[in-house]
Design a protein around this motif. Structure first.
Motif, mmCIF file in Angstrom:
data_model
loop_
_atom_site.group_PDB
_atom_site.id
_atom_site.type_symbol
_atom_site.label_atom_id
_atom_site.label_comp_id
_atom_site.label_asym_id
_atom_site.label_seq_id
_atom_site.Cartn_x
_atom_site.Cartn_y
_atom_site.Cartn_z
ATOM 1 N N ILE A 181 35.979 66.410 -40.397
ATOM 2 C CA ILE A 181 35.668 65.724 -41.657
ATOM 3 C C ILE A 181 34.906 64.428 -41.392
ATOM 4 C CG2 ILE A 181 36.668 64.577 -43.670
ATOM 5 C CD1 ILE A 181 39.009 66.580 -43.455
ATOM 6 N N ILE A 182 35.315 63.680 -40.359
ATOM 7 C CA ILE A 182 34.630 62.425 -40.020
ATOM 8 C C ILE A 182 33.167 62.697 -39.670
ATOM 9 C CG2 ILE A 182 34.502 60.562 -38.317
ATOM 10 C CD1 ILE A 182 37.575 60.594 -38.249
ATOM 11 N N MET A 183 32.923 63.756 -38.905
ATOM 12 C CA MET A 183 31.544 64.120 -38.561
ATOM 13 C C MET A 183 30.754 64.499 -39.814
ATOM 14 S SD MET A 183 30.947 63.690 -35.346
ATOM 15 C CE MET A 183 31.923 62.207 -35.561
ATOM 16 N N ASN A 184 31.406 65.215 -40.722
ATOM 17 C CA ASN A 184 30.740 65.580 -41.980
ATOM 18 C C ASN A 184 30.390 64.350 -42.806
ATOM 19 O OD1 ASN A 184 30.905 68.312 -41.389
ATOM 20 N ND2 ASN A 184 32.824 68.594 -42.499
ATOM 21 N N LEU A 185 31.303 63.379 -42.829
ATOM 22 C CA LEU A 185 31.042 62.145 -43.573
ATOM 23 C C LEU A 185 29.924 61.329 -42.934
ATOM 24 C CD1 LEU A 185 34.654 61.006 -44.559
ATOM 25 C CD2 LEU A 185 32.790 61.594 -46.119
ATOM 26 N N CYS A 186 29.862 61.323 -41.616
ATOM 27 C CA CYS A 186 28.757 60.632 -40.936
ATOM 28 C C CYS A 186 27.430 61.266 -41.320
ATOM 29 C CB CYS A 186 28.945 60.707 -39.420
ATOM 30 S SG CYS A 186 30.286 59.693 -38.770
ATOM 31 N N ARG A 187 27.419 62.573 -41.409
ATOM 32 C CA ARG A 187 26.203 63.274 -41.834
ATOM 33 C C ARG A 187 25.865 62.932 -43.292
ATOM 34 N NH1 ARG A 187 25.104 69.030 -42.913
ATOM 35 N NH2 ARG A 187 22.909 69.145 -43.535
ATOM 36 N N ASP A 188 26.898 62.859 -44.158
ATOM 37 C CA ASP A 188 26.677 62.502 -45.561
ATOM 38 C C ASP A 188 26.077 61.103 -45.682
ATOM 39 O OD1 ASP A 188 27.677 64.915 -46.525
ATOM 40 O OD2 ASP A 188 29.722 64.157 -46.653
ATOM 41 N N VAL A 189 26.623 60.149 -44.917
ATOM 42 C CA VAL A 189 26.098 58.772 -44.940
ATOM 43 C C VAL A 189 24.638 58.764 -44.493
ATOM 44 C CG1 VAL A 189 26.285 56.499 -43.870
ATOM 45 C CG2 VAL A 189 28.347 57.689 -44.634
ATOM 46 N N TYR A 190 24.334 59.532 -43.475
ATOM 47 C CA TYR A 190 22.948 59.624 -42.990
ATOM 48 C C TYR A 190 22.029 60.176 -44.079
ATOM 49 C CZ TYR A 190 18.949 61.397 -40.335
ATOM 50 O OH TYR A 190 17.681 61.668 -39.882
ATOM 51 N N GLU A 191 22.492 61.207 -44.783
ATOM 52 C CA GLU A 191 21.685 61.798 -45.860
ATOM 53 C C GLU A 191 21.481 60.796 -47.002
ATOM 54 O OE1 GLU A 191 20.177 64.567 -45.770
ATOM 55 O OE2 GLU A 191 21.217 65.924 -44.402
ATOM 56 N N ILE A 192 22.520 60.029 -47.309
ATOM 57 C CA ILE A 192 22.416 59.019 -48.366
ATOM 58 C C ILE A 192 21.393 57.951 -47.985
ATOM 59 C CG2 ILE A 192 23.645 57.140 -49.530
ATOM 60 C CD1 ILE A 192 26.165 58.956 -49.408
ATOM 61 N N PHE A 193 21.434 57.486 -46.750
ATOM 62 C CA PHE A 193 20.474 56.472 -46.309
ATOM 63 C C PHE A 193 19.048 57.025 -46.293
ATOM 64 C CE2 PHE A 193 24.085 53.965 -44.686
ATOM 65 C CZ PHE A 193 23.674 52.696 -45.088
ATOM 66 N N ARG A 194 18.913 58.297 -46.000
ATOM 67 C CA ARG A 194 17.576 58.902 -46.053
ATOM 68 C C ARG A 194 17.024 58.882 -47.474
ATOM 69 N NH1 ARG A 194 16.217 64.300 -42.893
ATOM 70 N NH2 ARG A 194 17.724 65.206 -44.349
ATOM 71 N N LEU A 195 17.891 59.178 -48.448
ATOM 72 C CA LEU A 195 17.461 59.141 -49.846
ATOM 73 C C LEU A 195 17.114 57.718 -50.275
ATOM 74 C CD1 LEU A 195 20.039 61.567 -51.540
ATOM 75 C CD2 LEU A 195 17.668 62.031 -50.920
#
Length: 247
Positions: free
Chosen positions: A133-147
Motif C-alpha cells: 500500500i505504501i508503494m501504491n501511495l508513493c506512486r499516487d503522489v508521483y502521479e499527482i505531482f505530474r498533474l
C-alpha cells in the motif's frame, strides 16, 4: 448498476472478490455498531459469521494468485518511467508475499494443517500488505505531482486547459482565483483514475496498520474504510477511466 455491468463484474474473479470484500467490511462495521449500541446480539453474531465466511471465501478465491502477481512484476521492471517502475514492481512483490502468507492462513482455517501458526502468518501478511500500500501511495503522489506540473506549465503560458474543448482559462488577476480552483477541481475529475486510486489506498492503509497494532481503530471504523476502499475498487473495475494504468 445495469444488468450488463453486473454480468461483466460477476464474470471476473476480481469483481467477485471486490463484491465479497464490500459485504465483508460492511458486516464488520454493522456488528460493531450493534454491539456498541447493545442491540440485537443475535444479529451482531450473524454479521460476524458473514464476515468470517466471506473472509475465508476470498482467501480461497485468491489461492495461487501469489504466483500470478509475482510473474506480473517481471513485466513492470521494464517500464520506462523509473518512479513507476520502482513503486509498481515493489508493490507487486510485496503483494505476492502478502498473498503467500494469506494462503497459509487459509490452510490454517481449513484445519488441514494444525501446525500452522496463523497469528505469525497474519503479522507477516499485514507487514507486506502495508508495504504494498505504501508503494501504491508513493506512486499516487508521483502521479499527482505530474498533474500539478502540467497545470503549472499551462499557467505559465497563460492558459489552463481542463478538457479537450477550445475554451481556455486566462489567469491574469486574483479575481480568477475562484475560477482557477474550479478548473483545478475539474482537472481532478478528468483524471479520476488518480483520485480513485489514492482514496482506495488511503483507506486501505489503516487496515494493516491496525492489524499490526500501530493504530487502534475500532472494527466499525475499519469496516467503513474497507467498504469505501472496496467501492472505489469496484468503480475502477466497472469504469475504465477510473482505473489507474499501468497496473
Amino acid at each position: 448498476m445495469n444488468l450488463d455491468k453486473w454480468v461483466q463484474l460477476n464474470s471476473q474473479t476480481a469483481g467477485r472478490d471486490k463484491v465479497a470484500r464490500l459485504v465483508q467490511y460492511t458486516s464488520r462495521a454493522l456488528w460493531d455498531l450493534l454491539e456498541s449500541a447493545d442491540m440485537s446480539p443475535a444479529l451482531a453474531d450473524s454479521f460476524k459469521t458473514v464476515e468470517y465466511i466471506l473472509s475465508t471465501f476470498r482467501k480461497l478465491l485468491r489461492f495461487g494468485r501469489c504466483v500470478d502477481i509475482f510473474y506480473s512484476s517481471l513485466r513492470t521492471i521494464h517500464y520506462p518511467d523509473l518512479t513507476i517502475r520502482v513503486t509498481l514492481t515493489l508493490s507487486k512483490l510485496s503483494q505476492s508475499l502478502f498473498l503467500l502468507a494469506d494462503h497459509f492462513m487459509w490452510l490454517a482455517r481449513t484445519g488441514l494443517f494444525k501446525d500452522i501458526n496463523s497469528k505469525r502468518w497474519g503479522e507477516f501478511a499485514n507487514k507486506y500488505w502495508l508495504l504494498s500500500i505504501i508503494m501504491n501511495l508513493c506512486r499516487d503522489v508521483y502521479e499527482i505531482f505530474r498533474l500539478l506540473d502540467l497545470r503549472r506549465a499551462s499557467i505559465k503560458s497563460g492558459i489552463t486547459r481542463v478538457s479537450d474543448s477550445n475554451s481556455p482559462l486566462r489567469v491574469s488577476s486574483l479575481r480568477d482565483f475562484n475560477r482557477l480552483a474550479l478548473h483545478s477541481f475539474a482537472l481532478i475529475l478528468i483524471h479520476k483514475d488518480v483520485a480513485v486510486d489514492t482514496i482506495k489506498n488511503l483507506c486501505d492503509l489503516f487496515i494493516p496498520l491496525t492489524g499490526l497494532g500501530y493504530t487502534k481503530l475500532s472494527p466499525r471504523t475499519i469496516g467503513l474504510l474497507g467498504a469505501i476502499s472496496s467501492a472505489a475498487g469496484l468503480w475502477a473495475l466497472l469504469e475504465p477511466t477510473a482505473k489507474l494504468t499501468p497496473v
